[in-house]
Design a protein around this motif. Sequence first.
Motif, PDB file in Angstrom:
ATOM      1  N   LYS A 122       0.668  -1.173   0.089  1.00 50.66           N
ATOM      2  CA  LYS A 122       0.138  -0.031   0.094  1.00 50.66           C
ATOM      3  C   LYS A 122       0.535   1.154   0.017  1.00 50.66           C
ATOM      4  CE  LYS A 122      -4.167  -2.049   2.159  1.00 50.66           C
ATOM      5  NZ  LYS A 122      -5.090  -1.940   3.313  1.00 50.66           N
ATOM      6  N   LEU A 123       2.225   1.269   0.748  1.00 55.03           N
ATOM      7  CA  LEU A 123       2.981   2.373   0.621  1.00 55.03           C
ATOM      8  C   LEU A 123       3.505   2.451  -0.529  1.00 55.03           C
ATOM      9  CD1 LEU A 123       4.784   1.874   4.183  1.00 55.03           C
ATOM     10  CD2 LEU A 123       2.617   2.915   3.611  1.00 55.03           C
ATOM     11  N   MET A 124       3.640   1.501  -1.340  1.00 55.80           N
ATOM     12  CA  MET A 124       4.483   1.706  -2.720  1.00 55.80           C
ATOM     13  C   MET A 124       3.332   2.372  -3.616  1.00 55.80           C
ATOM     14  SD  MET A 124       7.049   0.563  -2.528  1.00 55.80           S
ATOM     15  CE  MET A 124       8.205  -0.228  -1.283  1.00 55.80           C
ATOM     16  N   ALA A 125       1.973   2.523  -3.200  1.00 56.21           N
ATOM     17  CA  ALA A 125       1.050   2.823  -4.096  1.00 56.21           C
ATOM     18  C   ALA A 125       0.929   4.409  -4.130  1.00 56.21           C
ATOM     19  CB  ALA A 125      -0.299   2.402  -3.876  1.00 56.21           C
ATOM     20  N   MET A 126       1.586   4.938  -3.146  1.00 59.96           N
ATOM     21  CA  MET A 126       1.944   6.627  -2.997  1.00 59.96           C
ATOM     22  C   MET A 126       2.653   7.123  -4.111  1.00 59.96           C
ATOM     23  SD  MET A 126      -0.050   6.922  -0.352  1.00 59.96           S
ATOM     24  CE  MET A 126      -0.992   5.247  -0.619  1.00 59.96           C
ATOM     25  N   ASP A 127       2.242   8.317  -4.426  1.00 58.30           N
ATOM     26  CA  ASP A 127       3.016   8.859  -5.343  1.00 58.30           C
ATOM     27  C   ASP A 127       4.261  10.046  -4.913  1.00 58.30           C
ATOM     28  OD1 ASP A 127       1.269   8.389  -7.898  1.00 58.30           O
ATOM     29  OD2 ASP A 127      -0.218   9.280  -6.528  1.00 58.30           O
ATOM     30  N   ILE A 128       3.821  10.614  -3.889  1.00 55.23           N
ATOM     31  CA  ILE A 128       4.954  11.585  -3.136  1.00 55.23           C
ATOM     32  C   ILE A 128       5.080  11.162  -1.622  1.00 55.23           C
ATOM     33  CG2 ILE A 128       5.127  14.074  -2.544  1.00 55.23           C
ATOM     34  CD1 ILE A 128       3.595  14.875  -4.767  1.00 55.23           C
ATOM     35  N   ILE A 129       6.171  11.090  -1.219  1.00 55.53           N
ATOM     36  CA  ILE A 129       6.451  10.502  -0.084  1.00 55.53           C
ATOM     37  C   ILE A 129       7.281  11.762   0.886  1.00 55.53           C
ATOM     38  CG2 ILE A 129       7.368   8.748   1.700  1.00 55.53           C
ATOM     39  CD1 ILE A 129       5.839   7.769  -0.573  1.00 55.53           C
ATOM     40  N   HIS A 130       6.555  11.850   2.225  1.00 52.74           N
ATOM     41  CA  HIS A 130       7.212  13.221   2.944  1.00 52.74           C
ATOM     42  C   HIS A 130       7.769  12.144   4.146  1.00 52.74           C
ATOM     43  CE1 HIS A 130       8.057  16.829   4.947  1.00 52.74           C
ATOM     44  NE2 HIS A 130       7.476  16.407   6.118  1.00 52.74           N
ATOM     45  N   PHE A 131       9.115  12.597   4.428  1.00 53.50           N
ATOM     46  CA  PHE A 131       9.855  12.174   5.488  1.00 53.50           C
ATOM     47  C   PHE A 131      10.258  13.655   6.357  1.00 53.50           C
ATOM     48  CE2 PHE A 131      10.917   8.813   2.768  1.00 53.50           C
ATOM     49  CZ  PHE A 131      10.633   7.662   3.541  1.00 53.50           C
ATOM     50  N   SER A 143      14.081   4.700  13.873  1.00 50.35           N
ATOM     51  CA  SER A 143      15.250   5.075  13.068  1.00 50.35           C
ATOM     52  C   SER A 143      15.694   4.183  11.872  1.00 50.35           C
ATOM     53  CB  SER A 143      16.715   5.635  13.825  1.00 50.35           C
ATOM     54  OG  SER A 143      17.672   5.833  12.811  1.00 50.35           O
ATOM     55  N   LYS A 144      15.794   3.085  12.260  1.00 49.15           N
ATOM     56  CA  LYS A 144      15.982   2.054  10.982  1.00 49.15           C
ATOM     57  C   LYS A 144      14.927   1.904   9.903  1.00 49.15           C
ATOM     58  CE  LYS A 144      17.385  -2.900  10.397  1.00 49.15           C
ATOM     59  NZ  LYS A 144      17.705  -4.253  11.270  1.00 49.15           N
ATOM     60  N   THR A 145      13.684   1.971  10.675  1.00 47.73           N
ATOM     61  CA  THR A 145      12.642   1.574   9.623  1.00 47.73           C
ATOM     62  C   THR A 145      12.252   3.051   8.788  1.00 47.73           C
ATOM     63  OG1 THR A 145      11.245   0.716  11.399  1.00 47.73           O
ATOM     64  CG2 THR A 145       9.891   1.751   9.813  1.00 47.73           C
ATOM     65  N   TYR A 146      12.643   3.967   9.207  1.00 46.67           N
ATOM     66  CA  TYR A 146      12.756   5.349   8.363  1.00 46.67           C
ATOM     67  C   TYR A 146      13.625   5.312   7.340  1.00 46.67           C
ATOM     68  CZ  TYR A 146      10.437   9.914   8.688  1.00 46.67           C
ATOM     69  OH  TYR A 146       9.848  11.100   8.712  1.00 46.67           O
ATOM     70  N   GLU A 147      14.944   4.914   7.461  1.00 46.29           N
ATOM     71  CA  GLU A 147      15.737   4.943   6.474  1.00 46.29           C
ATOM     72  C   GLU A 147      15.502   3.675   5.731  1.00 46.29           C
ATOM     73  OE1 GLU A 147      18.909   4.133   9.127  1.00 46.29           O
ATOM     74  OE2 GLU A 147      19.371   6.091   9.876  1.00 46.29           O
ATOM     75  N   GLN A 148      15.235   2.380   6.268  1.00 52.39           N
ATOM     76  CA  GLN A 148      14.572   1.300   5.054  1.00 52.39           C
ATOM     77  C   GLN A 148      13.604   1.809   4.249  1.00 52.39           C
ATOM     78  OE1 GLN A 148      14.003  -1.680   8.114  1.00 52.39           O
ATOM     79  NE2 GLN A 148      15.677  -2.845   7.450  1.00 52.39           N
ATOM     80  N   LEU A 149      12.454   2.493   4.564  1.00 48.31           N
ATOM     81  CA  LEU A 149      11.474   3.168   3.758  1.00 48.31           C
ATOM     82  C   LEU A 149      11.964   4.007   2.994  1.00 48.31           C
ATOM     83  CD1 LEU A 149       8.534   3.308   6.337  1.00 48.31           C
ATOM     84  CD2 LEU A 149       8.604   1.984   4.227  1.00 48.31           C
ATOM     85  N   MET A 150      12.820   4.781   3.379  1.00 46.48           N
ATOM     86  CA  MET A 150      13.564   5.925   2.337  1.00 46.48           C
ATOM     87  C   MET A 150      14.137   5.354   1.069  1.00 46.48           C
ATOM     88  SD  MET A 150      16.505   7.482   1.424  1.00 46.48           S
ATOM     89  CE  MET A 150      17.515   7.613   2.728  1.00 46.48           C
ATOM     90  N   GLN A 151      15.048   4.206   1.426  1.00 45.91           N
ATOM     91  CA  GLN A 151      15.845   3.527   0.507  1.00 45.91           C
ATOM     92  C   GLN A 151      14.897   2.786  -0.455  1.00 45.91           C
ATOM     93  OE1 GLN A 151      18.740   4.098  -0.190  1.00 45.91           O
ATOM     94  NE2 GLN A 151      19.676   5.203   1.472  1.00 45.91           N
ATOM     95  N   THR A 152      13.950   2.153   0.185  1.00 44.86           N
ATOM     96  CA  THR A 152      12.906   1.353  -0.595  1.00 44.86           C
ATOM     97  C   THR A 152      12.124   2.300  -1.758  1.00 44.86           C
ATOM     98  OG1 THR A 152      12.766  -0.405   0.810  1.00 44.86           O
ATOM     99  CG2 THR A 152      11.074  -0.338  -0.567  1.00 44.86           C
ATOM    100  N   LEU A 153      11.555   3.333  -1.186  1.00 47.57           N
ATOM    101  CA  LEU A 153      10.700   3.988  -1.873  1.00 47.57           C
ATOM    102  C   LEU A 153      11.777   4.728  -3.017  1.00 47.57           C
ATOM    103  CD1 LEU A 153       8.423   5.205   0.744  1.00 47.57           C
ATOM    104  CD2 LEU A 153       7.737   3.760  -0.932  1.00 47.57           C
ATOM    105  N   LEU A 154      12.736   5.070  -2.783  1.00 46.79           N
ATOM    106  CA  LEU A 154      13.842   5.947  -3.604  1.00 46.79           C
ATOM    107  C   LEU A 154      13.793   5.013  -4.810  1.00 46.79           C
ATOM    108  CD1 LEU A 154      15.340   8.302  -4.170  1.00 46.79           C
ATOM    109  CD2 LEU A 154      17.405   7.356  -3.081  1.00 46.79           C
ATOM    110  N   MET A 155      14.036   3.582  -4.575  1.00 48.49           N
ATOM    111  CA  MET A 155      14.494   2.715  -5.514  1.00 48.49           C
ATOM    112  C   MET A 155      12.990   2.507  -6.493  1.00 48.49           C
ATOM    113  SD  MET A 155      16.858  -0.147  -3.957  1.00 48.49           S
ATOM    114  CE  MET A 155      15.776  -0.604  -2.712  1.00 48.49           C
TER     115      MET A 155
END
Length: 314
Positions: A122-131, A143-155
């Motif tokens: 469901k998160l991958m279905a988003m268009d714009i992600i704000h951290f 902290s680890k969750t935040y970094e993992q999500l950022m890297q995954t969504l960036l890819m």
Amino acid sequence: MKKILCIGELLIDFFTTEIQQSLIEATTFEKQAGGAPANVAAAIAKLGGNAYFCGKVGDDAFGHFLQQTLQQAGVCTEQLIFDSSAPTTLAFVSREIGGERDFIFNRGADELLRIEDLHLQKLMAMDIIHFGSATALLSEPFSKTYEQLMQTLLMQNHFISFDPNYRANLWKGDTERFIEKCIPFIDAAHFIKMSSEELLLFAGTDSFEEALKWATPFKNKAIAITQGAAGTLFIQNGRITTIPSIAVNAIDATGAGDAFVGAVLYELAKRDTATLSQEEWVAIIEFANRVGAKVCEKVGAIKALPTLEEAKIM
């Protein structure tokens, strides 16, 4: 309209009702919903945007109040996690001269967000992600969750927004660790919002002119340096543009920066972010300045956020 996901903390702000009293002196407090990324999501939704929030609260009265508040603002909370083992995070806030704030945080469920808690499809279905969490980078597992999500969504080629949200009393002077944690997000982000204080921190200087030299070389990024009543410096591909704000009677600055970010993302969601002209960016920042200024006229973050019609009133 594009879907915008805001990831981070959702908490209770207890504001002292005694104007210009420090937290030492204050005796009475009022409950408000808060948390930087939650404020951004609510700002987007109140303007008419398609906002989603992802974070963790306690499975308690405060947590359910927060969910209700976001839903009333129009934010989708299907990715809000309730934790029965930890209380909802609390912040105590005083308002000083000019609407500036002093904080004390009592951390709770927000710092326990784990990657296993999330519905990644469901998160991958988003268009714009704000951290833009003030607390996410402080400790594990958040902290680890935040970094993992950022890297995954960036890819996955998502458009990424980042606001460092530095709070000196949270980091207790450990600015080196703060900077180290933020650099990967600065590198990844397409849009970055910073305060003047944060710009000086990242540039490692007390000179604002020298700090701007640190920010101008970035390529393919839009950077907004907010300066309160003085307006915003917009930096893109080496070009610096000063964009004025509007004059308001500032009562409480809480949430003004988050409202600014929300307004920018609301506007970006209506456009092709790959082809934005300088003139379009200036119009977006002018609108965001107006939204951020309007928030300062009322007490509380989410409660003070304007609708689109209210934001148009000068």
